[in-house]
Design a protein around this motif. Structure first.
Motif, mmCIF file in Angstrom:
data_model
loop_
_atom_site.group_PDB
_atom_site.id
_atom_site.type_symbol
_atom_site.label_atom_id
_atom_site.label_comp_id
_atom_site.label_asym_id
_atom_site.label_seq_id
_atom_site.Cartn_x
_atom_site.Cartn_y
_atom_site.Cartn_z
ATOM 1 N N TRP A 8 0.848 -1.189 0.000
ATOM 2 C CA TRP A 8 0.000 0.000 0.000
ATOM 3 C C TRP A 8 0.882 1.237 0.000
ATOM 4 O O TRP A 8 2.113 1.133 -0.075
ATOM 5 N N SER A 9 0.266 2.396 0.077
ATOM 6 C CA SER A 9 0.992 3.649 -0.098
ATOM 7 C C SER A 9 2.134 3.818 0.883
ATOM 8 O O SER A 9 3.131 4.477 0.588
ATOM 9 N N GLN A 118 -7.067 -5.671 -3.038
ATOM 10 C CA GLN A 118 -6.075 -4.607 -2.993
ATOM 11 C C GLN A 118 -5.976 -3.982 -1.603
ATOM 12 O O GLN A 118 -4.952 -3.401 -1.239
ATOM 13 N N HIS A 119 -7.022 -4.165 -0.800
ATOM 14 C CA HIS A 119 -7.107 -3.457 0.472
ATOM 15 C C HIS A 119 -7.099 -4.361 1.700
ATOM 16 O O HIS A 119 -6.995 -3.857 2.831
ATOM 17 N N GLU A 144 -4.620 3.158 4.302
ATOM 18 C CA GLU A 144 -4.162 3.959 3.171
ATOM 19 C C GLU A 144 -3.809 5.373 3.645
ATOM 20 O O GLU A 144 -4.549 5.996 4.398
#
Length: 342
Positions: A8-9, A118-119, A144
């Motif tokens: 993730w970011s 994705q999360h 995120e």
């Protein structure tokens, strides 16, 4: 062994099938450094074969039931000693074979991947058919825009029962003695482990008001809020009736960690200070970490003592969770990292 990774970011997190354990996790901080907070047992790095309950001793896993069943021969002290022989209450549901495993069936089994998006990563484990526990589901969700993760569990039951439960986050200690600072939220009282064990320096079954002043068997006191210790030892302290969570400051890595959870559901924090004190295999004087563990448990003393009128429960602080088929149990924790400045 299967494992799955999410990016993730602000980092990446890996979860393993073995014990459903969170492994290597990199958090990208505000100064663009990547920091790994979690511990990995030395036998994992060297590929040694060890018992299932220790095989995947990594960053965090779920413990159901938490600890192991202590008995009369386990050198319990004070009023704790007689509790090892108290029968389980009928309402708690009798123990089955899987309840006697170190940290329960959840810590000794391979979990299955339910979904990966994705999360979020979701894993699940079905318990043996004779267990009152039907299944446990565990999700790991990166936050995120932050150097943080949310970890949650849901426990479903076949029949009513109560068992001690806890998460088991383990933080690496890389720095010089005293470089890792534990700053807990407010708590009602603390207790040292009520077991007379040679590798511990703390006076067993002592009530404490501050980690900065813990009584010792040899007399005097010592600071237990700054790790690692300069000597080899193993210590366990329970902070009972804690509020909010724990703030951790790692001066070696120039990072602070905020570990928070619903303390009305898991009302204690167990601190496992493993400071190269265990000399038997597979430990061999090598393990160095601190477990900062949100629990509803009486130390690591297992289901019998957790379900009894132990001194922590007598003070109104839950030492087990209640689960029913019509009422699954759910709880989560959050870990967020911050760069230290100055």
């Amino acid at each position: 062994m299967d494992s799955w990774t999410l990016d993730w970011s602000h980092g990446s997190v890996t979860v393993h099938a073995g014990a459903g354990a969170i492994g290597r996790t990199l958090f990208r901080l505000s100064d663009d450094r990547e920091v790994e907070p979690f511990h990995e047992a030395p036998w994992i790095r060297t590929g040694e074969t060890v018992e299932p309950g220790l095989r995947n001793l990594r960053g965090d896993w779920s413990c159901l039931p938490f600890g192991r069943v202590y008995g009369p021969d386990d050198r319990l002290v004070g009023s704790w000693k007689s509790l090892a022989e108290v029968p389980m209450p009928t309402s708690s549901s009798p123990l089955v074979e899987s309840d006697f495993l170190l940290h329960g069936y959840s810590a000794n089994s391979d979990w299955c991947l339910v979904s990966k998006t994705q999360h979020e990563l979701v894993l699940a484990l079905d318990y043996p058919t004779d267990s009152p526990i039907r299944c446990i589901t565990r999700s790991v969700r990166p936050i995120e825009g932050k150097a943080g993760i949310d970890v949650s569990i849901k426990i479903e039951a076949r029949r009513r029962c109560s068992r001690p439960y806890g998460f088991h986050p383990n933080f690496a200690l890389h720095g010089a003695p005293g470089s890792f600072h534990i700053q807990p939220g407010p708590y009602e009282f603390g207790l040292t482990h009520p077991v007379d064990q040679g590798e511990a320096r703390a006076e067993p079954n002592s009530r404490i008001n501050s980690l900065s002043e813990v009584p010792l068997k040899a007399g005097g006191s010592d600071r237990f809020d700054r790790l690692p210790f300069a000597d080899q030892r193993e210590e366990i302290i329970q902070l009972c009736g804690i509020e909010g969570g724990v703030h951790l400051v790692d001066h070696h890595d120039n990072v602070a960690w905020d570990l928070s959870w619903d303390t009305t559901t898991l009302p204690s924090c167990l601190l496992w200070m493993s400071n190269r004190g265990r000399m038997s295999a597979p430990w061999n004087g090598r393990n160095l970490c601190v477990g900062v563990e949100p629990v509803a448990s009486a130390f690591d003393l297992g289901s019998i003592i957790a379900s009894a009128a132990n001194p922590i429960a007598a003070a109104g602080i839950a030492t087990a969770i209640a689960i029913a088929p019509e009422q699954p149990f759910a709880v989560s924790y959050r870990l967020v990292g911050h760069t230290l400045f100055g």
